[in-house]
Design an enzyme around this catalytic site. Structure first.
Site, PDB file in Angstrom:
ATOM      1  N   GLU A 124      -4.502  29.945 -28.426  1.00  0.00           N
ATOM      2  CA  GLU A 124      -4.537  29.684 -29.842  1.00  0.00           C
ATOM      3  C   GLU A 124      -3.811  30.621 -30.526  1.00  0.00           C
ATOM      4  OE1 GLU A 124      -8.186  30.493 -33.239  1.00  0.00           O
ATOM      5  OE2 GLU A 124      -8.418  30.602 -31.255  1.00  0.00           O
ATOM      6  N   HIS A 155      -9.055  26.010 -30.810  1.00  0.00           N
ATOM      7  CA  HIS A 155      -9.850  26.944 -31.619  1.00  0.00           C
ATOM      8  C   HIS A 155     -11.324  26.086 -31.623  1.00  0.00           C
ATOM      9  CE1 HIS A 155     -11.031  29.456 -34.923  1.00  0.00           C
ATOM     10  NE2 HIS A 155     -11.501  28.349 -35.731  1.00  0.00           N
ATOM     11  N   ASN A 162       6.155   7.616  -7.824  1.00  0.00           N
ATOM     12  CA  ASN A 162       7.001   6.842  -7.019  1.00  0.00           C
ATOM     13  C   ASN A 162       8.408   6.476  -7.896  1.00  0.00           C
ATOM     14  OD1 ASN A 162       7.329   6.296  -4.095  1.00  0.00           O
ATOM     15  ND2 ASN A 162       7.890   4.104  -5.208  1.00  0.00           N
TER      16      ASN A 162
END
Length: 704
Positions: A71, A49, A436
């Site tokens: 929103e 917002h 990894n």
């Protein structure tokens, strides 16, 4: 976009929205773990917002549209009309990626590229309550429901107009108090036919805020006073807790809206003030701004009581206590402080030779002040490592979904501070190590279950300060590494012959993964396993004067430890002499120093070695590498040996003389010397001479 808008306003938006977007990435991943956390849902809603509000002010339509759709989704979620699931999170995270991309374009003063229509359509579909199929035309229904929950009753002008129209259709007849016409004339263009009765307005407020809040007349006044009017009401009413009389309230309305008879009932007169607040053009969007973590001065957020207006006013000066400074300027200051440190070192050397007591005192004072100044300037360049850690929840989440694994990321010590340049430099190596751990370390859920482990694996990322160094740990509770497999691979790839491989310790085997082109993955994926990457990580950490080490236990998991200095600009070193030339060894590499009888060395695999406390160290006469004609000089019977470490490997350097410890400022080598193997830079010593700073890893790689 209005790029001709005030540059300062644009910069404020970039800073504020940048912080919000960084936080949103973490919050969204956190939400997937805790889908019912209403505080989190509201925080994310407010985040989108606020970015939307700032973007709207700068006329960035593409950014506004994407944030608006996102929103709406969170409005539906926080009203419990839909549940958070992985598919929904995929769409929202894709929307965040688009918002971030647009944000970067704005940062570069480019027009933002709108998000794909298909993405907006998917967001709009998710903004509907579960099971509904119609597209979302307007977020009004959600707002009606949601506002009582959290957002303090802010609705936009259009939504308010529609509510009034809806009520008007139901009851077209009705008398409205005179003050209503005074207040709402701005909204309704002065048409008396559109005015609503007191009862209708009460019903409207009940719809917006829930029953019962506006029953009492004076309380109604106090609750419904709009955000803009509240400070005035406070001033007129004299004190936040004192209720004002009907006459005072009428006078206040007259002041605000012009003369006009108004009824004496407080509850009735409270009515028009909501429309008047709603009609202020940019106001409805702005009040929600302070709900982000970085409040703007002068825009108090009030929910109904007058008192919250005061703290915002008290905090207003806080915004002026920070100054945005270009990092280049900080680097320049750091360089100048570095020069000052060199002058101090020189004066200390001269002061030690002088017998003048006043000189001694002045030099020691200068020493204290320079040290304080140095640490103060370094503090200005410090940033929490959270800047790097913040991206990992998203990295781990996306990777785990891609690999169909269940992985939980735990982070500790995000507030540990280190040099800004280091924060940026560590970003890529850490991303690679974390990827990894998820790819190679954590097993598939079924495999973990068979091994008696929980289905969900854990990757732990932590940071802590140790003296003038930072320690970083990347741990996983995965499969761990098998030294035998690593030995076999090393022989297959021709890195070692069988005999040498058999003599490797487990720790040395684990370090093989940092060799160029070394991979244990049978199948190459787009994630990792091409045999590139880990060697780059090691090189990068080496460039930062850092160290890497690995601990692993088969079936239990692995731990990678990175040790880097707090700052790259000033380095503690051990000054040594080779012949009549000065060299500086970074103190981070030095393990111990001793005096040695060089006649008692041994030859192993054709290399000179020494045995110290039953440990064997290869011995190197670095004078032969670094000093002209060093090879032709006779080897003395006794010499100083400095044991240096790189990762888990330790070797001995034979040196002619030990000068002592000294903090040096690293200066880059000139063009003629750039790229010289074994040299990290140069510095000026306390006695005014130039000393070369030794880069231990590249020295051994090139000569050893």
């Amino acid at each position: 976009m209005a790029f001709d808008a005030d540059e300062e306003i644009l910069q404020d938006f970039l800073v504020e929205a940048g912080e919000i977007l960084e936080k949103l990435s973490e919050q969204l991943v956190d939400l997937e773990q805790h889908p019912d956390d209403s505080d989190l849902l509201n925080a994310i809603f407010r985040g989108f917002h606020t970015v939307k509000g700032g973007a709207g002010f700068l006329q960035l339509e593409a950014l506004v549209n994407c944030c608006h759709s996102a929103e709406n989704v969170f409005d539906t979620l926080r009203n419990h009309k839909r549940k958070v699931d992985s598919e929904l999170m995929d769409v929202v995270l894709e929307a965040l990626d688009n918002v971030n991309a647009m944000f970067e374009e704005v940062r570069n003063h480019e027009e933002p590229t709108p998000a794909p229509d298909e993405l907006i359509a998917r967001l709009d579909a998710l903004a509907l309550p579960e099971g509904e199929g119609a597209p979302v035309a307007d977020p009004q229904p959600e707002h009606e429901e949601s506002e009582p929950a959290e957002d303090g009753g802010d609705i936009t002008d259009d939504e308010f107009e529609q509510l009034l129209d809806a009520l008007q259709d139901e009851k077209s007849e009705g008398q409205a108090p005179a003050s209503d016409s005074g207040a709402s004339s701005g909204d309704r263009e002065g048409s008396g036919d559109d005015e609503i009765t007191d009862d209708e307005f009460e019903a409207l407020l009940d719809q917006l805020h829930g029953k019962g809040q506006f029953a009492g007349a004076p309380a109604g006044e106090d609750e419904a006073v709009s955000k803009e009017e509240k400070p005035a009401a406070k001033a007129e009413g004299g004190g936040s807790d004192d209720l004002i009389t009907d006459d005072e309230f009428e006078k206040l309305l007259d002041d605000l809206h012009g003369k006009g008879g108004s009824p004496t009932a407080g509850g009735e007169s409270s009515g028009p003030k909501e429309p008047s607040a709603a009609k202020e053009p940019p106001a409805p969007k702005e009040p929600s701004k302070p709900k982000t973590e970085a409040p703007k001065p002068g825009k108090p957020e009030t929910k109904g009581a007058a008192t919250p207006a005061m703290p915002a006013r008290e905090h207003a000066p806080a915004a002026e206590t920070t100054v945005r400074v270009d990092t280049k300027r900080l680097d320049d200051i750091m360089n100048m402080v570095g020069e000052l440190v060199l002058v101090r070192n020189r004066l200390q050397r001269l002061g030690a030779e002088s017998e003048d007591e006043h000189m001694h005192k002045a030099v020691s004072n200068l020493d204290v002040v320079t040290t304080d100044l140095q640490s103060a300037v370094m503090q200005t360049r410090m940033q929490p490592i959270k800047k790097v850690f913040g991206r990992f929840p998203r990295v781990v989440r996306d990777l785990a979904r891609n690999l169909k694994k269940e992985v939980n990321l735990v982070m500790h010590g995000e507030d540990t501070d280190l040099d800004k340049n280091l924060v940026e430099a560590l970003s890529d190596p850490l991303v690679h190590l974390v990827r990894n751990s998820v790819d190679h370390g954590i097993e598939a859920p079924e495999v973990r279950e068979k091994a008696g482990k929980p289905r969900q694996g854990t990757v732990t990322l932590s940071a802590e300060q140790e003296g003038d160094h930072i320690l970083l740990f990347i741990e996983d509770d995965g499969a761990g590494m098998d030294p035998e497999v690593l030995r076999r691979k090393a022989v297959e790839k021709g890195i070692y012959d069988q005999d040498a491989a058999d003599r490797l310790t487990d720790s040395e085997c684990f370090n093989l993964i940092f060799a160029a082109g070394f991979s244990t993955k049978e199948q190459i994926s787009d994630v990792s396993g091409r045999g590139v990457g880990m060697d780059v990580v090691k090189t990068k950490i080496g460039q930062l004067n850092g160290q890497l080490s690995i601990e692993s236990q088969l079936g239990k998991g692995s731990r990678i430890v990175i040790k880097v200095p707090l700052t790259l600009a000033i380095m503690p070193t051990l000054m040594i002499m080779l012949g009549d030339q000065s060299f500086a060894l970074p103190l981070v590499n030095v393990v111990e120093i001793f005096h040695l009888d060089l006649t008692k060395t041994n030859i192993v695999d054709g290399r000179e070695c020494i045995v110290v406390r039953e440990k064997v160290f290869p011995l190197f006469h670095i004078k032969r590498w670094l000093v002209r004609d060093g090879t032709s000089q006779e080897v003395p019977e006794n010499a100083h040996v400095v044991i240096v470490a790189m990762g888990t490997k330790q070797v001995g350097f034979v040196v002619d003389q030990l000068v002592g410890q000294e903090e040096v400022v690293i200066k880059p080598l000139g063009r003629a010397l750039q790229g010289t193997p074994g040299m990290a830079g140069a510095t000026i010593t306390g006695d005014g001479r130039i000393a070369l700073i030794i880069d231990v890893p590249s020295l051994l790689q090139h000569y050893g």
